[in-house]
Design an enzyme around this catalytic site. Structure first.
Site, short mmCIF file in Angstrom:
data_model
loop_
_atom_site.label_atom_id
_atom_site.label_comp_id
_atom_site.label_asym_id
_atom_site.label_seq_id
_atom_site.Cartn_x
_atom_site.Cartn_y
_atom_site.Cartn_z
N ASP A 73 1.58 12.76 -8.84
CA ASP A 73 2.48 12.24 -7.83
C ASP A 73 3.12 10.92 -8.25
OD1 ASP A 73 2.07 14.38 -6.20
OD2 ASP A 73 0.81 13.37 -4.74
N ASN A 146 7.01 7.64 -0.02
CA ASN A 146 5.70 7.67 0.64
C ASN A 146 5.55 6.62 1.73
OD1 ASN A 146 4.51 9.86 -0.58
ND2 ASN A 146 3.37 8.70 -2.08
N ASP A 178 -4.82 -7.42 7.62
CA ASP A 178 -4.49 -7.55 6.20
C ASP A 178 -3.04 -7.16 5.96
OD1 ASP A 178 -6.98 -8.43 5.50
OD2 ASP A 178 -7.56 -6.62 4.40
N THR A 189 -0.27 11.54 3.52
CA THR A 189 -1.43 12.02 2.76
C THR A 189 -1.87 11.04 1.69
OG1 THR A 189 -0.02 13.16 1.16
CG2 THR A 189 -0.70 14.41 3.09
N TYR A 191 -1.55 6.60 0.66
CA TYR A 191 -2.16 5.33 1.03
C TYR A 191 -2.47 5.29 2.52
CZ TYR A 191 -2.76 0.21 0.46
OH TYR A 191 -3.25 -1.07 0.40
N ASN A 192 -1.59 5.84 3.34
CA ASN A 192 -1.78 5.87 4.78
C ASN A 192 -3.12 6.48 5.16
OD1 ASN A 192 -0.86 6.17 7.75
ND2 ASN A 192 -1.20 8.29 7.12
N LEU A 193 -3.47 7.59 4.52
CA LEU A 193 -4.72 8.28 4.84
C LEU A 193 -5.92 7.42 4.50
CD1 LEU A 193 -5.88 10.97 5.91
CD2 LEU A 193 -5.94 11.78 3.54
#
Length: 283
Positions: A73, A146, A178, A189, A191-193
Site C-alpha cells: 500500500d 488515506n 495527542d 483500514t 492508521y485510523n484503525l
C-alpha cells in the site's frame, strides 16, 4: 499509449514483475516509463531482461495513460500522488493490500488487457476513490488517499496539545489529545484503525474523525462526505499536519487546519477489491 511503472523499493519480486510487465506491454505497442528508483534498480541489478525503460519522476506520470504500482500500500500511495487523475492499478505484494486489488499471478494479463482496452477505446475502466484535502492560511498538503493527521510537535508524555474539532461550523469536541486524525473510507483500514477508529466500507460516502489519545475519550465520528472539518490546535509549541504519513507541514501555533473532500479522486483501474476478504488478513 504510455504506461508508468512503480516497483516497491528493494523488492526483487516487484522488480521481476515490472520486468515482465515491460516486455509484455512493449509487445502490444505500449511504451513504458519507470520511476527513478525502479530504473536504478533495473540498471544495477543485472537481472533485467531487455532495455531498461526511461526514468521519469513520479510526478510526471500524470501524463501517462495508465500507472501501475507493484508492491504494498505504501508503494501505491507514492504512485497515486504522482498519477493525479491518470488511472492507476495496484499489484499486491504486501500482506493486506487494501489499495492493491491485483494478485501477482493475474497481474500481467490484467494490466495488458487494460492497456489494450485503452488503446482501443481511448479510456480506462475505472472507479473513483475519494481523497482528502487539508490546508491552512497560505499552505496546503497534497491530497491524501488515506488520512490527514494533525498533532503537536511530538506525541506521548508532555506532548500533544489542546484540540478543538468542528464540523460544518459546529463544535464536536474540545480537549487535550495527542492529535486528531481525519480519514477517507479507504483510509479507515489504515492508521485510523490503529487509533481505535471504525472500519468504513469503501462504498460509504463519508469522512472519519478520530481522536488520538484524547483525555476526554472523544468517540470516533463519521460525517457526511461533503462536510468541512476544522481542527484547531493550541497549547503546544508547534503543530504538524501529515498527509498519508509522508508529506508533513510544520506550523507555529495556534494552528487551524481545514479538511474536506478533494475535488479530484483517485481513478482506480482493474478488478474491484474484495473488501471482506482483505479484512481477514488483518487478523
Amino acid at each position: 499509449m504510455r504506461v508508468g511503472l512503480v516497483a516497491q523499493r528493494d523488492n526483487d519480486r516487484a522488480l521481476a514483475l515490472a520486468n515482465t510487465l515491460t516486455r509484455r506491454l512493449d509487445a502490444v505497442g505500449a511504451s513504458v516509463v519507470v520511476d527513478p528508483t525502479t530504473g536504478e534498480a533495473a540498471t544495477d541489478g543485472g537481472d533485467w531482461d531487455g532495455a531498461v525503460p526511461s526514468s521519469v519522476d513520479v510526478d510526471e506520470m500524470a501524463a501517462c495513460d495508465l500507472v501501475v504500482s507493484v508492491g504494498g500500500d505504501g508503494t501505491f500511495l507514492y504512485a497515486a500522488r504522482g498519477a493525479g487523475s491518470t488511472p492507476i492499478m495496484g499489484v499486491n505484494l504486501g500482506e493486506v493490500g487494501f489499495l492493491n486489488s491485483l494478485a501477482p499471478e493475474e497481474a500481467v494479463e490484467t494490466v495488458v488487457a487494460e492497456a489494450e482496452h485503452i488503446q482501443k477505446t481511448g479510456s480506462a475502466r475505472t472507479r473513483a476513490m475519494p481523497r482528502l484535502r487539508a490546508g491552512g492560511d497560505g499552505w496546503a498538503l497534497p491530497p491524501a488517499l488515506n488520512e490527514v493527521v494533525v498533532q503537536g510537535d511530538h506525541r506521548g508524555s508532555g506532548g500533544g496539545g489542546h484540540f478543538r474539532v468542528s464540523v460544518d461550523g459546529a463544535t464536536y469536541s474540545e480537549g487535550h489529545a495527542d492529535g486528531v486524525l481525519v480519514a477517507t473510507p479507504t483510509g479507515s483500514t489504515a492508521y485510523n484503525l490503529s487509533e481505535g477508529g471504525p472500519l468504513v466500507h469503501p462504498d460509504v460516502a463519508g469522512l472519519v474523525v478520530t481522536g488520538m489519545a484524547d483525555d476526554d475519550g472523544m468517540p470516533p465520528l463519521v460525517v457526511d462526505a461533503d462536510s468541512d472539518v476544522v481542527v484547531e490546535l493550541t497549547d503546544a509549541e508547534a503543530g504538524v499536519a501529515v498527509s498519508d504519513g509522508r508529506v508533513r507541514e510544520e506550523r507555529a501555533t495556534p494552528l487551524r487546519v481545514t479538511l474536506s473532500r478533494a475535488g479530484e479522486p483517485v481513478r482506480l483501474a482493474g478488478p474491484p477489491l474484495d473488501f471482506f476478504t482483505a479484512l481477514d488478513k488483518l487478523a
